[in-house]
Scaffold this motif. Structure first.
Motif, PDB file in Angstrom:
ATOM      1  N   THR A 205       0.831  -1.200   0.000  1.00  0.00           N
ATOM      2  CA  THR A 205       0.000   0.000   0.000  1.00  0.00           C
ATOM      3  C   THR A 205       0.869   1.255   0.000  1.00  0.00           C
ATOM      4  OG1 THR A 205      -1.655  -1.197   1.292  1.00  0.00           O
ATOM      5  CG2 THR A 205      -1.837   1.212   1.218  1.00  0.00           C
ATOM      6  N   PRO A 206       0.645   2.186  -0.932  1.00  0.00           N
ATOM      7  CA  PRO A 206       1.407   3.445  -0.892  1.00  0.00           C
ATOM      8  C   PRO A 206       1.143   4.194   0.399  1.00  0.00           C
ATOM      9  CG  PRO A 206       0.296   3.176  -3.013  1.00  0.00           C
ATOM     10  CD  PRO A 206      -0.251   2.127  -2.107  1.00  0.00           C
ATOM     11  N   GLY A 207       2.154   4.919   0.882  1.00  0.00           N
ATOM     12  CA  GLY A 207       1.966   5.685   2.100  1.00  0.00           C
ATOM     13  C   GLY A 207       3.269   5.899   2.843  1.00  0.00           C
ATOM     14  N   GLN A 208       3.140   6.503   4.026  1.00  0.00           N
ATOM     15  CA  GLN A 208       4.291   6.728   4.899  1.00  0.00           C
ATOM     16  C   GLN A 208       4.320   5.642   5.956  1.00  0.00           C
ATOM     17  OE1 GLN A 208       4.905  10.725   6.488  1.00  0.00           O
ATOM     18  NE2 GLN A 208       5.601   9.869   8.440  1.00  0.00           N
ATOM     19  N   TYR A 209       5.493   5.069   6.168  1.00  0.00           N
ATOM     20  CA  TYR A 209       5.680   3.996   7.144  1.00  0.00           C
ATOM     21  C   TYR A 209       6.701   4.435   8.178  1.00  0.00           C
ATOM     22  CZ  TYR A 209       3.204   0.985   3.848  1.00  0.00           C
ATOM     23  OH  TYR A 209       2.252   0.428   3.025  1.00  0.00           O
ATOM     24  N   GLY A 210       6.425   4.115   9.428  1.00  0.00           N
ATOM     25  CA  GLY A 210       7.367   4.422  10.493  1.00  0.00           C
ATOM     26  C   GLY A 210       8.056   3.153  10.989  1.00  0.00           C
ATOM     27  N   LEU A 211       9.376   3.213  11.042  1.00  0.00           N
ATOM     28  CA  LEU A 211      10.167   2.095  11.565  1.00  0.00           C
ATOM     29  C   LEU A 211      10.876   2.535  12.831  1.00  0.00           C
ATOM     30  CD1 LEU A 211      11.994   0.405   8.546  1.00  0.00           C
ATOM     31  CD2 LEU A 211      10.082  -0.491   9.862  1.00  0.00           C
ATOM     32  N   SER A 212      11.122   1.580  13.697  1.00  0.00           N
ATOM     33  CA  SER A 212      11.882   1.855  14.907  1.00  0.00           C
ATOM     34  C   SER A 212      12.996   0.830  15.026  1.00  0.00           C
ATOM     35  CB  SER A 212      10.962   1.778  16.133  1.00  0.00           C
ATOM     36  OG  SER A 212      11.712   1.913  17.326  1.00  0.00           O
ATOM     37  N   VAL A 213      14.190   1.318  15.349  1.00  0.00           N
ATOM     38  CA  VAL A 213      15.300   0.426  15.636  1.00  0.00           C
ATOM     39  C   VAL A 213      15.768   0.707  17.061  1.00  0.00           C
ATOM     40  CG1 VAL A 213      16.976   2.023  14.580  1.00  0.00           C
ATOM     41  CG2 VAL A 213      17.584  -0.374  14.936  1.00  0.00           C
ATOM     42  N   THR A 214      15.889  -0.338  17.864  1.00  0.00           N
ATOM     43  CA  THR A 214      16.301  -0.210  19.255  1.00  0.00           C
ATOM     44  C   THR A 214      17.474  -1.148  19.507  1.00  0.00           C
ATOM     45  OG1 THR A 214      13.991   0.201  19.870  1.00  0.00           O
ATOM     46  CG2 THR A 214      15.535  -0.265  21.656  1.00  0.00           C
ATOM     47  N   ALA A 215      18.516  -0.626  20.124  1.00  0.00           N
ATOM     48  CA  ALA A 215      19.697  -1.438  20.433  1.00  0.00           C
ATOM     49  C   ALA A 215      19.872  -1.508  21.948  1.00  0.00           C
ATOM     50  CB  ALA A 215      20.942  -0.852  19.786  1.00  0.00           C
ATOM     51  N   TYR A 216      20.063  -2.708  22.440  1.00  0.00           N
ATOM     52  CA  TYR A 216      20.247  -2.943  23.872  1.00  0.00           C
ATOM     53  C   TYR A 216      21.644  -3.531  24.111  1.00  0.00           C
ATOM     54  CZ  TYR A 216      15.103  -2.814  23.867  1.00  0.00           C
ATOM     55  OH  TYR A 216      13.787  -2.460  23.705  1.00  0.00           O
ATOM     56  N   ASP A 217      22.308  -3.089  25.190  1.00  0.00           N
ATOM     57  CA  ASP A 217      23.531  -3.769  25.595  1.00  0.00           C
ATOM     58  C   ASP A 217      23.157  -4.919  26.517  1.00  0.00           C
ATOM     59  OD1 ASP A 217      22.725  -2.064  27.599  1.00  0.00           O
ATOM     60  OD2 ASP A 217      24.678  -1.129  27.923  1.00  0.00           O
ATOM     61  N   MET A 218      23.990  -5.957  26.519  1.00  0.00           N
ATOM     62  CA  MET A 218      23.656  -7.222  27.166  1.00  0.00           C
ATOM     63  C   MET A 218      24.732  -7.618  28.175  1.00  0.00           C
ATOM     64  SD  MET A 218      20.926  -7.988  25.247  1.00  0.00           S
ATOM     65  CE  MET A 218      20.634  -9.757  25.277  1.00  0.00           C
ATOM     66  N   LEU A 219      24.336  -8.489  29.112  1.00  0.00           N
ATOM     67  CA  LEU A 219      25.307  -9.118  30.013  1.00  0.00           C
ATOM     68  C   LEU A 219      24.898 -10.563  30.237  1.00  0.00           C
ATOM     69  CD1 LEU A 219      23.566  -9.240  32.811  1.00  0.00           C
ATOM     70  CD2 LEU A 219      24.572  -7.012  33.257  1.00  0.00           C
ATOM     71  N   ARG A 229      19.261  -8.412  28.630  1.00  0.00           N
ATOM     72  CA  ARG A 229      19.451  -6.968  28.498  1.00  0.00           C
ATOM     73  C   ARG A 229      19.865  -6.388  29.844  1.00  0.00           C
ATOM     74  NH1 ARG A 229      13.813  -5.774  25.156  1.00  0.00           N
ATOM     75  NH2 ARG A 229      14.391  -6.980  23.277  1.00  0.00           N
ATOM     76  N   ILE A 230      20.824  -5.489  29.814  1.00  0.00           N
ATOM     77  CA  ILE A 230      21.301  -4.890  31.062  1.00  0.00           C
ATOM     78  C   ILE A 230      20.168  -4.169  31.776  1.00  0.00           C
ATOM     79  CG2 ILE A 230      22.778  -3.054  31.979  1.00  0.00           C
ATOM     80  CD1 ILE A 230      24.989  -3.995  30.178  1.00  0.00           C
ATOM     81  N   GLU A 231      19.292  -3.502  31.036  1.00  0.00           N
ATOM     82  CA  GLU A 231      18.213  -2.778  31.707  1.00  0.00           C
ATOM     83  C   GLU A 231      17.232  -3.743  32.376  1.00  0.00           C
ATOM     84  OE1 GLU A 231      14.964  -1.699  28.321  1.00  0.00           O
ATOM     85  OE2 GLU A 231      16.710  -0.373  28.442  1.00  0.00           O
ATOM     86  N   ASP A 232      17.061  -4.939  31.818  1.00  0.00           N
ATOM     87  CA  ASP A 232      16.215  -5.935  32.474  1.00  0.00           C
ATOM     88  C   ASP A 232      16.891  -6.465  33.739  1.00  0.00           C
ATOM     89  OD1 ASP A 232      14.398  -5.605  30.452  1.00  0.00           O
ATOM     90  OD2 ASP A 232      14.992  -7.394  29.355  1.00  0.00           O
ATOM     91  N   TYR A 233      18.208  -6.642  33.672  1.00  0.00           N
ATOM     92  CA  TYR A 233      18.973  -7.108  34.832  1.00  0.00           C
ATOM     93  C   TYR A 233      18.890  -6.082  35.967  1.00  0.00           C
ATOM     94  CZ  TYR A 233      23.029  -8.839  37.488  1.00  0.00           C
ATOM     95  OH  TYR A 233      23.866  -9.313  38.459  1.00  0.00           O
ATOM     96  N   LEU A 234      18.999  -4.803  35.625  1.00  0.00           N
ATOM     97  CA  LEU A 234      18.893  -3.747  36.629  1.00  0.00           C
ATOM     98  C   LEU A 234      17.510  -3.741  37.269  1.00  0.00           C
ATOM     99  CD1 LEU A 234      20.724  -0.814  34.801  1.00  0.00           C
ATOM    100  CD2 LEU A 234      21.620  -2.245  36.647  1.00  0.00           C
ATOM    101  N   ALA A 235      16.485  -3.946  36.451  1.00  0.00           N
ATOM    102  CA  ALA A 235      15.119  -3.955  36.986  1.00  0.00           C
ATOM    103  C   ALA A 235      14.927  -5.113  37.964  1.00  0.00           C
ATOM    104  CB  ALA A 235      14.114  -4.045  35.843  1.00  0.00           C
ATOM    105  N   GLN A 236      15.528  -6.284  37.640  1.00  0.00           N
ATOM    106  CA  GLN A 236      15.433  -7.427  38.529  1.00  0.00           C
ATOM    107  C   GLN A 236      16.127  -7.149  39.863  1.00  0.00           C
ATOM    108  OE1 GLN A 236      17.114 -10.675  36.297  1.00  0.00           O
ATOM    109  NE2 GLN A 236      15.521 -10.591  34.730  1.00  0.00           N
ATOM    110  N   GLN A 237      17.163  -6.304  39.849  1.00  0.00           N
ATOM    111  CA  GLN A 237      17.875  -5.941  41.075  1.00  0.00           C
ATOM    112  C   GLN A 237      17.140  -4.875  41.881  1.00  0.00           C
ATOM    113  OE1 GLN A 237      21.834  -4.732  39.718  1.00  0.00           O
ATOM    114  NE2 GLN A 237      22.656  -6.647  40.514  1.00  0.00           N
TER     115      GLN A 237
END
Length: 512
Positions: A205-219, A229-237
């Motif tokens: 379909t013609p139109g405008q499309y929005g994409l999102s790219v998200t990068a997470y650091d890991m441990l 994901r480090i942010e998930d590990y922090l939340a668990q702590q």
């Protein structure tokens, strides 16, 4: 009583037991006396007790018993007592096994009752700084603007300041539904440690499309042993803090002026429309306006010119799918098997009985060895119908070396293979020439069904136990409900180096 070191001791039980000094006869005698703890500490600055044996500067809680007794030898025991008169749980008894008392002399004996103590541990707190990843580059393969039905490929390069492992997630956040994707086409670690991940998608379909790219650091998670994901590990702590980078951006799809739907009939048609398409998942519609609904397939776009549609996977995954009892799964039984998400396990796509073909491609894992065979069909039949049109078992020794010849690939002759030709529905000759034996599937032998190769499993070439070089079905009475975990030519060529039963050894069949 306030003790220097805490314990449950409030008193001491002294027990004197008469024993023989030598071999003389003795009159049995036992006496016990309970005594409270003294108010002072030993040595207490008393001459004769300091450093004999307790250090002069030490302070030990103690009890004392003075008792007149007849000369002779005695066993002396001391038992620490609680305030209730029971044996202490904190401090142990002490014993002097032989103490001699002489007439007119006082014998002084010091015993030490060893007490427990709760030991200390230690804590070593290391507090490390962490920074979220940084998006280094975002790049469209061609342009931010594409025509409808064209594949849009975009790549993001991400680097982490501490060189932590990275995971990159793509998602569509706005615009009409996509025809396909975003599907990963490439993940690459760059020389500087950054990571590039590319995805491809197509829009109808013609139109405008929005994409999102998200990068997470890991441990590495100590609990699971895997990466989190480090942010998930922090939340668990209990320290929730974000640790990711995110970018949302548009791309635009213009009307191509052609009208109609985008879906191609096969991966080959997709490749012909856009030769730059990468391997990945796409939607096809083999009969266009016909009754078959469009469905998703996996396309191999590199090997032997590309344009191959995945139809079948035979895997050593512990599942008994491709068996003689269920051999019609390869032909007339249109039941689907497995999932595109697990292409290393037994799988059957609608493409097997909907996409007309001329050629077949076989790709083995974990070796990566592949072979393609051209001119098998005239392009009007699907693979299931083609295999159903052939007799089974085929018992013709003159066929040896005259199967469908390999036209491209990395498969070479070796192992137990008699040749690299492709055959279908092979009967078992066991190195002989007895056609009735080969044709009689009630006998104990290893005929097969579907695609296979000619092998020598101990009785000579050609066609000795062909089920050991096939996609699975075996007519042997003890195996009609079990797969032969051959993974096509994988067993014959010694390529099945993965762990058995885990889906590490498999062969994929593509049509084109």
């Amino acid at each position: 009583m306030s003790l220097a070191a805490p314990s449950d001791v409030a008193g001491m039980r002294f027990t004197l037991e008469r024993i023989a000094c030598a071999n003389e006869p003795v009159t049995p005698f036992t006496q016990s006396v309970d005594k409270p703890l003294e108010d002072i500490r030993l040595p207490g600055g008393i001459p004769g007790f300091e450093d004999a044996p307790l250090d002069g500067a030490s302070e030990h809680v103690f009890a004392d018993m003075f008792l007149a007794a007849a000369p002779g030898c005695y066993r002396v025991t001391t038992q620490p007592l609680t305030a209730q008169g029971t044996a202490s749980l904190d401090c142990a008894p002490a014993i002097a096994p032989r103490v001699q008392i002489n007439e007119g002399v006082t014998t002084e004996q010091i015993l030490i009752n060893q007490c427990k103590a709760e030991g200390n541990g230690a804590i070593d707190v290391v507090s490390a700084l962490n920074h979220p990843p940084t998006l280094v580059k975002l790049e469209f393969a061609k342009s931010k603007f594409v025509l409808q039905c064209q594949v849009q490929e975009v790549c993001a390069t991400v680097k982490d300041p501490e060189n932590d492992p990275l995971t990159i997630v793509w998602s569509k956040v706005s615009g009409p539904p996509l025809l396909s994707g975003p599907a990963t086409t490439r993940v690459q670690t760059e020389p500087d440690g950054s990571v590039t991940k590319c995805v491809a998608m197509a829009a109808e379909t013609p139109g405008q499309y929005g994409l999102s790219v998200t990068a997470y650091d890991m441990l590495h998670d100590p609990a699971s042993g895997g990466l989190v994901r480090i942010e998930d590990y922090l939340a668990q702590q209990g320290n929730p803090q974000p640790s990711h980078t995110q970018l949302t951006f548009p791309f635009y799809v213009a009307d191509d002026g052609k009208g109609g739907e985008c879906n191609s009939r096969s991966c080959l048609e997709l490749k012909q429309k856009d030769p730059s398409l990468p391997s990945g998942r796409y939607t096809v519609d083999p009969d266009k306006e016909g009754p078959i609904a469009p469905f998703e397939v996996y396309c191999e776009m590199e090997k032997d010119g590309g344009g191959w549609t995945l139809a079948l996977v035979s895997s050593d995954d512990g599942q008994n799918t491709w068996t003689w009892d269920h051999r019609t799964l390869l032909t007339t039984d249109q039941t689907l098997v497995g999932s595109l998400d697990e292409r290393n396990k037994d799988f059957k796509s609608r493409a097997l009985y909907t996409v007309p073909f001329q050629s077949l491609l076989f790709v083995h894992a974990p070796s990566g060895v592949w072979a393609s065979y051209s001119g098998i069909s005239n392009g009007t039949l699907d693979a299931a119908s083609f295999m159903n049109s052939r007799s089974a078992p085929v018992c013709d020794l003159s066929l040896a070396g005259n199967g469908y010849p390999q036209t491209a690939g990395t498969l070479t002759l070796g192992g137990t293979m008699c040749d690299t030709d492709l055959y279908f529905n092979l009967g078992d000759f066991d190195g002989g020439s007895i056609v009735p034996y080969c044709q009689d599937t009630s006998l104990y032998h290893n005929s097969t069904y579907g695609p296979g190769w000619s092998v020598n499993m101990g009785q000579g070439c050609p066609f000795d136990d062909p089920s050991y070089a096939s996609l699975g079905p075996d007519v042997s009475p003890d195996a009609v409900s079990h797969e032969i975990a051959a993974a096509g030519f994988g067993l014959a060529r010694g390529l099945n180096t993965g762990a058995p039963g885990t889906g590490s050894n498999y062969i994929q069949m593509y049509v084109r």
